[in-house]
Design an enzyme around this catalytic site. Sequence first.
Site, PDB file in Angstrom:
ATOM      1  N   LYS A   1       0.860  -1.196   0.000  1.00 24.43           N
ATOM      2  CA  LYS A   1       0.000   0.000   0.000  1.00 24.43           C
ATOM      3  C   LYS A   1       0.889   1.236   0.000  1.00 24.43           C
ATOM      4  CE  LYS A   1      -3.913   1.955   2.615  1.00 24.43           C
ATOM      5  NZ  LYS A   1      -4.831   1.801   3.768  1.00 24.43           N
TER       6      LYS A   1
ATOM      7  N   SER B   1      -9.934   2.095   2.759  1.00 30.80           N
ATOM      8  CA  SER B   1      -8.990   2.789   1.904  1.00 30.80           C
ATOM      9  C   SER B   1      -7.993   1.865   1.207  1.00 30.80           C
ATOM     10  CB  SER B   1      -8.209   3.809   2.735  1.00 30.80           C
ATOM     11  OG  SER B   1      -7.418   3.143   3.700  1.00 30.80           O
TER      12      SER B   1
ATOM     13  N   SER C   1     -10.404  -0.057   7.073  1.00 32.43           N
ATOM     14  CA  SER C   1      -9.766  -0.069   5.748  1.00 32.43           C
ATOM     15  C   SER C   1      -9.071  -1.352   5.327  1.00 32.43           C
ATOM     16  CB  SER C   1      -8.764   1.073   5.656  1.00 32.43           C
ATOM     17  OG  SER C   1      -9.447   2.267   5.428  1.00 32.43           O
TER      18      SER C   1
HETATM   19  N1  GLN Z   1     -13.484   4.689   6.009  1.00 27.08           N
HETATM   20  C1  GLN Z   1     -12.917   5.177   7.225  1.00 27.08           C
HETATM   21  C2  GLN Z   1     -12.507   6.612   7.056  1.00 27.08           C
HETATM   22  O1  GLN Z   1     -12.679   7.130   6.020  1.00 27.08           O
HETATM   23  C3  GLN Z   1     -11.760   4.324   7.643  1.00 27.08           C
HETATM   24  C4  GLN Z   1     -10.545   4.530   6.855  1.00 27.08           C
HETATM   25  C5  GLN Z   1      -9.394   3.689   7.339  1.00 27.08           C
HETATM   26  O2  GLN Z   1      -9.571   2.705   8.042  1.00 27.08           O
HETATM   27  N2  GLN Z   1      -8.198   4.117   6.986  1.00 27.08           N
HETATM   28  O3  GLN Z   1     -12.029   7.227   7.952  1.00 27.08           O
END
Ligand code: GLN
Length: 523
Positions: free
Chosen positions: A78, A188, A212
Amino acid sequence: MTDLTHLSIAEARDGLAAKDFSATDLTKAYLGAMETGRCLNAYVLETPEKALAMAKASDERIAKGDAGPLEGIPLGVKDLFCTKGTRTTACSNILANFVPTYESTVTSNLWRDGAVMLGKLNNDEFAMGSSNETSAFGPVLSPWLPPNHEAAKVREAAHAYMSARAILTEMPPKDIPLKLTGLVPGGSSGGSSSAVAAHLCAGATATDTGGSIRQPAAFTGTVGIKPTYGRVSRWGIAAFASSLDQAGPIARTVMDTAMLLRSFAGPDAKDTTCVDLAVPDYAKAVGKSVKGMTIGIPREYRVDGMPPEIEKLWEEGAAVLKEAGANIVEISLPHTKYALPAYYIVAPAEASSNLARYDGVRYGLRVPGKDIIDLYERTRAAGFGKEVKRRIMIGTYVLSAGYYDAYYVRAQKLRTLIKKDFEDAYANGVDAILTPATPSSAFGIGEKGSGDPVEMYLNDVFTVTVNMAGLPGIAVPAGLDPQGLPLGLQLIGRAFDEETLFSVASVIEKAQGSFPVKDQWWA
Ligand code: GLN
């Protein structure tokens, strides 16, 4: 010869040990798949030369009988993880052309254990999002086709998009004239989930601040584990919300995630929140009996408007575990409904502070101004995308003098109550908690959140509690919805008891089977 990209990590390890193929063969197979799969936009940078050099070194170690636990296994990283000498952008324009001079602890552990880096994977900008649509590199396509869509049309649009986008030569291009159609891979860690599901890597690194790892895994029929806060070092990973962030793997089987997590985890003096605990051999927990275990079903997760297929999936999951000898009990986690609003205060608050470092002086993008303040303002205005700016503004607001007690302090108090709910359940003898991973299957690109961002935030309703409580959670594929799209179940464990999650998840995996993408329509 079988397609080497279709082997699991455990199978690939055995094949390499038996000298059925070399690490170079395996890496070449993945590099070929990546080229064919470019239109998914899963990779933001391919590193074939590095991959081949690492594979060659793996072959030499295998020949000498000196193989590490992940020797020769090709992985995607990532783009939130710093990789020394290899561009790392967090998929933000503000880190355009940033080349770290150091390696994250997680990736250095993986290379220490013999893994091979294929390239850097797309993600939501600074990991803020649930669909990978906030990335400066544009959205990622799920390898799962939307219902009623012709493969040829989705492919055509994707190819046109990618040629407009010139992925490998240009930095995040500003105005991509074309739109992608298809399903989101979740976010994400959308590049990670899409690449794993499409066999463009054997496994991938990911991070999870509010879901995410688990939500993208659920959307793509893959397995993802967010370890206990403190299990894995955060050093060298772009920070989003430091008290919630945790790295973990996404792969195609429970065993593969267990093998990867063993390398990810362990004490690290460079991250003071990383605990000094020995790392168990997680692979041993996979396939272990769950007989006599107590699995909690939290009634508060039965949210209003839950689609019938999600309820059915959940019931089936409980039935599978009961059949395997576990006791299924209904439990209550009374503060669940506060988790999402409290998360969307705590996470932006920490983000606003963490992202203050991107000022145009120290890293990445710099837009000159008439004085230093003007330089900061111009750089941040040009460098951050819309969602990141929204989080910075919300975070700054909830931390400001007049609102700190009303928002931030209250959210922290709620966090304590959420944590206590779980502690009470575990004190009453529950070994793990079973819930759906997401409230629906994957949605279409452009379908959610353009008018109201809260629509997107609601996707995290089942996952954020786990981060607020600092507990481990795994998402395991458990079925298909009526449209043929994958759905996942989530298991939540006691702190530092990832082993139970691997055992329980492997029972579900065995009973429900795996859910591979059927054809390579993108090729
Ligand atoms: N979807 C959540 C956010 O936008 C979690 C994102 C994540 O876990 N990095 O904050």
